[in-house]
Scaffold this motif. Structure first.
Motif, PDB file in Angstrom:
ATOM      1  N   GLU B  15       6.333  13.562   5.345  1.00  0.00           N
ATOM      2  CA  GLU B  15       5.592  14.828   4.939  1.00  0.00           C
ATOM      3  C   GLU B  15       4.742  14.289   3.754  1.00  0.00           C
ATOM      4  O   GLU B  15       3.735  14.632   3.562  1.00  0.00           O
ATOM      5  N   ALA B  16       5.537  13.625   2.517  1.00  0.00           N
ATOM      6  CA  ALA B  16       4.850  13.179   1.527  1.00  0.00           C
ATOM      7  C   ALA B  16       3.622  12.052   1.980  1.00  0.00           C
ATOM      8  O   ALA B  16       2.714  11.951   1.175  1.00  0.00           O
ATOM      9  N   ALA B  17       3.963  11.089   2.974  1.00  0.00           N
ATOM     10  CA  ALA B  17       2.974  10.293   3.343  1.00  0.00           C
ATOM     11  C   ALA B  17       1.647  10.931   3.762  1.00  0.00           C
ATOM     12  O   ALA B  17       0.586  10.666   3.463  1.00  0.00           O
ATOM     13  N   ILE B  18       1.746  11.937   4.626  1.00  0.00           N
ATOM     14  CA  ILE B  18       0.682  12.715   5.061  1.00  0.00           C
ATOM     15  C   ILE B  18      -0.077  13.251   3.754  1.00  0.00           C
ATOM     16  O   ILE B  18      -1.167  13.447   3.694  1.00  0.00           O
ATOM     17  N   ALA B  19       0.664  13.881   2.776  1.00  0.00           N
ATOM     18  CA  ALA B  19       0.043  14.474   1.700  1.00  0.00           C
ATOM     19  C   ALA B  19      -0.593  13.391   0.944  1.00  0.00           C
ATOM     20  O   ALA B  19      -1.547  13.924   0.251  1.00  0.00           O
ATOM     21  N   ALA B  20      -0.273  12.439   0.880  1.00  0.00           N
ATOM     22  CA  ALA B  20      -0.657  11.251   0.071  1.00  0.00           C
ATOM     23  C   ALA B  20      -1.978  10.701   1.065  1.00  0.00           C
ATOM     24  O   ALA B  20      -2.649   9.803   0.172  1.00  0.00           O
ATOM     25  N   GLY B  21      -2.169  11.091   2.010  1.00  0.00           N
ATOM     26  CA  GLY B  21      -3.236  10.587   2.795  1.00  0.00           C
ATOM     27  C   GLY B  21      -3.073   9.865   3.835  1.00  0.00           C
ATOM     28  O   GLY B  21      -4.081   9.136   4.478  1.00  0.00           O
ATOM     29  N   MET B  22      -1.929   9.413   4.106  1.00  0.00           N
ATOM     30  CA  MET B  22      -1.503   8.210   5.162  1.00  0.00           C
ATOM     31  C   MET B  22      -2.110   8.989   6.394  1.00  0.00           C
ATOM     32  O   MET B  22      -1.694  10.059   6.662  1.00  0.00           O
ATOM     33  N   ARG B  23      -2.937   7.931   7.155  1.00  0.00           N
ATOM     34  CA  ARG B  23      -3.306   8.530   8.480  1.00  0.00           C
ATOM     35  C   ARG B  23      -3.111   7.436   9.704  1.00  0.00           C
ATOM     36  O   ARG B  23      -3.586   7.494  10.898  1.00  0.00           O
ATOM     37  N   PHE B  24      -2.560   6.508   9.333  1.00  0.00           N
ATOM     38  CA  PHE B  24      -2.118   5.532  10.534  1.00  0.00           C
ATOM     39  C   PHE B  24      -0.579   5.114  10.175  1.00  0.00           C
ATOM     40  O   PHE B  24      -0.294   4.641   9.221  1.00  0.00           O
ATOM     41  N   VAL B  64      -0.044  -1.964  11.092  1.00  0.00           N
ATOM     42  CA  VAL B  64      -0.400  -1.187   9.970  1.00  0.00           C
ATOM     43  C   VAL B  64      -1.173  -2.040   9.009  1.00  0.00           C
ATOM     44  O   VAL B  64      -2.221  -1.407   8.229  1.00  0.00           O
ATOM     45  N   ILE B  65      -1.131  -3.316   8.768  1.00  0.00           N
ATOM     46  CA  ILE B  65      -1.958  -4.113   7.917  1.00  0.00           C
ATOM     47  C   ILE B  65      -3.459  -4.106   8.419  1.00  0.00           C
ATOM     48  O   ILE B  65      -4.405  -3.916   7.690  1.00  0.00           O
ATOM     49  N   GLY B  66      -3.760  -4.472   9.709  1.00  0.00           N
ATOM     50  CA  GLY B  66      -4.717  -3.963  10.354  1.00  0.00           C
ATOM     51  C   GLY B  66      -5.596  -2.712  10.245  1.00  0.00           C
ATOM     52  O   GLY B  66      -6.700  -2.759   9.850  1.00  0.00           O
ATOM     53  N   ALA B  67      -5.076  -1.747  10.434  1.00  0.00           N
ATOM     54  CA  ALA B  67      -5.603  -0.337  10.012  1.00  0.00           C
ATOM     55  C   ALA B  67      -5.898  -0.132   8.664  1.00  0.00           C
ATOM     56  O   ALA B  67      -6.865   0.218   8.228  1.00  0.00           O
ATOM     57  N   SER B  74      -1.825   3.150   5.326  1.00  0.00           N
ATOM     58  CA  SER B  74      -1.027   2.993   6.477  1.00  0.00           C
ATOM     59  C   SER B  74       0.385   2.866   5.977  1.00  0.00           C
ATOM     60  O   SER B  74       0.457   2.296   5.038  1.00  0.00           O
ATOM     61  N   MET B  75       1.415   3.015   7.204  1.00  0.00           N
ATOM     62  CA  MET B  75       2.806   3.051   6.783  1.00  0.00           C
ATOM     63  C   MET B  75       3.499   2.639   7.965  1.00  0.00           C
ATOM     64  O   MET B  75       3.082   3.029   9.137  1.00  0.00           O
ATOM     65  N   THR B  76       4.559   1.995   7.672  1.00  0.00           N
ATOM     66  CA  THR B  76       5.612   1.870   8.807  1.00  0.00           C
ATOM     67  C   THR B  76       7.001   2.241   8.192  1.00  0.00           C
ATOM     68  O   THR B  76       7.099   2.268   6.946  1.00  0.00           O
ATOM     69  N   ALA B  77       8.119   2.397   8.918  1.00  0.00           N
ATOM     70  CA  ALA B  77       9.308   3.049   8.721  1.00  0.00           C
ATOM     71  C   ALA B  77      10.351   2.064   9.392  1.00  0.00           C
ATOM     72  O   ALA B  77      10.202   1.652  10.651  1.00  0.00           O
ATOM     73  N   THR B  78      11.415   1.391   8.917  1.00  0.00           N
ATOM     74  CA  THR B  78      12.493   0.654   9.435  1.00  0.00           C
ATOM     75  C   THR B  78      13.733   0.673   8.970  1.00  0.00           C
ATOM     76  O   THR B  78      14.024   1.269   7.996  1.00  0.00           O
ATOM     77  N   SER B  79      14.598  -0.042   9.285  1.00  0.00           N
ATOM     78  CA  SER B  79      15.768  -0.546   8.648  1.00  0.00           C
ATOM     79  C   SER B  79      16.010  -2.158   8.868  1.00  0.00           C
ATOM     80  O   SER B  79      15.250  -2.612   9.217  1.00  0.00           O
TER      81      SER B  79
END
Lengths: 309, 374
Positions: B15-24, B64-67, B74-79
């Motif tokens: 939710e924070a990412a969307i609030a920060a303007g993340m769109r990809f 993510v980098i291309g976008a 842009s963002m990704t999430a992983t472990s």
């Protein structure tokens, strides 16, 4: 060269970056010339094109083209191109890859970009080996072919790029050679304007590494070999299988019929539309639960959380 | 006043990412980070953004980098295992100076380790995972609310300095539901944009602050970049050592402003200081409270930013102390940084667990007491 094409070349290349690092007699320049003809004929403004290239000899092509572009990591041109295309679907995105780059280290990405039917043109320069690193064998090296890592002949079978592209779901697929430059350019142009994942394989002679190791003669000899080995799809269909061994089948293996299949960004635009229609106001998406605990225990002293600039 | 929510760290992050303007967002399923992708698959198209599940983590960070180069936050999430796969392309983002955020919800490693339990074993991977000297910022939240705040800050730092920012969450922070207040308003930072016409634009001509303005593909600027060492024009310059040197040094020195983020608890008279971050710091704080109740002069220094490590601030915090205790869910990754930062007469002791379980309050308190008395 006509005056018109000379001007086109001037527009689409960065003269200050020339000469290229490619060897004398290399086929890459012919293929990039075919790409330039196709781009000029596509009617798309240069600023609206993005060229993403791989690593290796052909990977350097993006740097000679006077187009927005970049050269990311080895094998990953298509994932990077995927991000570019989705973030800005109005861009015409071209991925220029070598055969090892696209089909060995990047093979998985190739399958999935094709399956998604992203509107990207994949131009694969197939020189049958890893030229830049010294002529090692690639997934495209013919069985029996000599390279620095197959000194007794290649024991593996070569990948058939158009066949692989077709089963993976590419919606335009063609193959030609650096000898058939104008035919190749025509295929690339159709790939560029096709809305969906397009693959054009350009068989590209490498006189310095593969040609030398396999005693294929001068660059001109290698071009003549392409001329003599090439057989159109239509002719190949009527030839006995035995006669096709070692031949280069050229032509358009997959062509869109009618409207063609929907490309990824068009499909995802409908996802966005549906999501926006179904979205509830944010206040309703989560239940508001009053705080029971007062949040995390406040510390006894006032903590200092420094702010970021 | 923002609304209150009961969110896991992973939900708060999305939710924070969307609030920060993340769109990809591009990602690949992995425990314990998958909920971030699941929330964003639903939420991003609602706000006109794009979610895509890529074929692997290498492709995810590539997309993510291309976008981002095409203008999208842009963002990704992983472990851990996925974070390992992303390292080469993270190096490209550092070299080409492309803003992006990578969330690593840490689990036990190495290799597949223990997928469902927390650890802090990726601290050094976040710092040195990709080859070569490169800049990195890494933030380690300890709660759902802080995951929200840190995610917004991660985008701000990433855009401001044009580099990848890593959020080092863990399975405990990521999966634990907490009551939290969603901030009503946010400070949002956008990347520097070119102010010159396209024909004058040089993509790596750094402004006075060391950060070059960034054009997006499709906005009329014909620019080029490569992971090869490049000069101001973006084109390779591998034959000129002074230019190579200048380029690499600028990359590593452009985070010039003070980005130190940390909390201090009862340090005024502390003879022993616990240095803890992420979920472990919650247990460390409880240990400090218990020890204080027993009359023990102990405090807590909690870095929220791990890279660049707030060494100067920690050195100040250790001013009166004779002992620093560093509990970590690894075998001592921040311990070495604490040893480097600590004045010579401060003894540094680790409390380490790598058995998939949290370090208990008693364990931390016990080590502090034992070390105090010895």
């Amino acid at each position: 060269m006509t005056g018109g094409f000379a001007r086109t070349i001037q527009t689409y290349l960065r003269p200050e970056r020339l000469p290229t690092i490619w060897c004398q007699g290399c086929g890459n320049g012919i293929v990039i010339g075919a790409l330039i003809r196709a781009l000029a004929g596509s009617g798309v403004r240069r600023e609206d094109v993005v060229v993403v290239s791989g690593i290796g000899c052909s990977g350097r092509a993006s740097g000679y083209l006077n187009l927005p572009g970049f050269q990311p990591t080895h094998g990953r041109a298509l994932p990077f191109a995927t991000g570019v295309k989705i973030a800005n679907p109005s861009l015409m995105v071209v991925a220029i890859m070598g055969d090892g780059d696209c089909l060995s280290i990047g093979g998985n990405h190739f399958l999935h970009a094709a399956r998604r039917n992203l509107d990207i043109t994949a131009l694969v320069l197939n020189n049958s080996n890893y030229g830049m690193t010294g002529g090692q064998y690639a997934p495209t090296t013919p069985k029996g072919g000599l390279t620095t890592t197959t000194p007794y002949g290649n024991a593996e079978r070569a990948v058939d790029i158009p066949a692989l592209a077709q089963v993976a779901g590419a919606t335009y697929v063609a193959r030609s050679t650096s000898y058939h430059a104008l035919e190749l350019s025509g295929y690339i142009k159709r790939a560029l304007v096709h809305r969906g994942f397009s693959v054009v394989e350009a068989l590209c002679h490498c006189p310095t590494q593969y040609g030398k190791m396999n005693r294929l003669g001068s660059p001109v000899n290698m071009l003549k070999l392409q001329r003599d080995l090439a057989v159109s799809q239509a002719r190949a269909a009527s030839m006995p299988a035995g006669e096709l061994a070692g031949r280069i089948i050229t032509g358009e293996m997959v062509k869109p019929e009618g409207q063609g299949e929907e490309d990824y960004t068009t499909a995802y635009a409908r996802v966005i539309k549906r999501a926006m229609e179904q979205a509830r106001p944010v206040e309703e998406t989560h239940e508001c639960i009053p705080s029971l605990s007062g949040g995390y225990d406040p510390p006894l002293g006032k903590p200092t959380l420094l702010r970021v600039g | 006043m923002g609304v209150r929510r009961v969110w896991t760290g992973n939900e708060a992050c999305a939710e924070a990412a969307i609030a920060a303007g993340m769109r990809f967002f591009a990602g690949y399923p992995i425990t314990p980070a998958s909920e971030i992708a699941e929330v964003l698959a639903r939420r991003l198209p609602e706000v006109g953004g794009s979610f895509i599940q890529m074929e692997d983590e290498i492709a995810s960070i590539g997309a993510v980098i291309g976008a981002s180069m095409a203008g999208a936050k842009s963002m990704t999430a992983t472990s851990g295992p996925g974070f390992s796969l992303m390292q080469e392309n993270l190096g490209f983002a550092a070299m080409a100076e492309v803003p992006c955020v990578v969330v690593d919800v840490q689990r036990v490693g190495p290799s597949s380790g223990v997928a469902t339990h927390p650890a802090q074993g990726d601290v050094m991977q976040a710092r040195w995972g990709t080859h070569g000297d490169h800049p990195v910022v890494a933030l380690a939240p300890w709660s759902s609310r802080e995951t929200y705040d840190v995610t917004v800050k991660a985008f701000n730092i990433s855009e401001r300095f044009r580099l990848p920012v890593v959020i080092l969450s863990d399975a405990m922070v990521g999966h634990m539901s907490e009551d939290m207040e969603v901030p009503g308003s946010l400070e949002i930072v956008e990347r520097p944009r070119p102010g010159v016409p396209p024909e004058e634009y040089q993509p790596y001509r750094a402004a006075g602050d060391g950060v070059p303005p960034m054009a997006s593909f499709g906005d009329g600027y014909t620019w080029y970049t490569t992971g090869i060492v490049h000069d101001d024009t973006g084109f390779p310059c591998t034959g000129h050592p002074p230019t190579i040197d200048r380029a690499i040094r600028r990359l590593n020195s452009k985070v010039t402003e003070d980005v130190a983020m940390y909390e201090e608890y009862w340090l005024e008279d502390a003879e022993a200081v616990i240095v803890a971050y992420g979920s472990v710091a919650r247990w460390a704080l409880a240990a400090v409270k218990g020890l204080r109740a027993e009359g023990c002069r102990v405090g807590l220094f909690r870095p929220v930013i791990l890279w660049p490590f707030p060494a100067r601030e920690l050195a100040g915090a250790l001013g009166r102390a004779a002992l620093a205790v560093v509990p970590e869910m690894n075998l001592g990754q921040i311990l070495g940084e604490v040893e480097r930062a600590a004045p010579k007469d401060v003894r540094v002791v680790g409390v380490n667990r790598v058995d998939s379980r949290m370090i208990s309050i008693q364990e931390i308190a016990g080590v502090v007491k034992e070390a105090c008395s010895s």
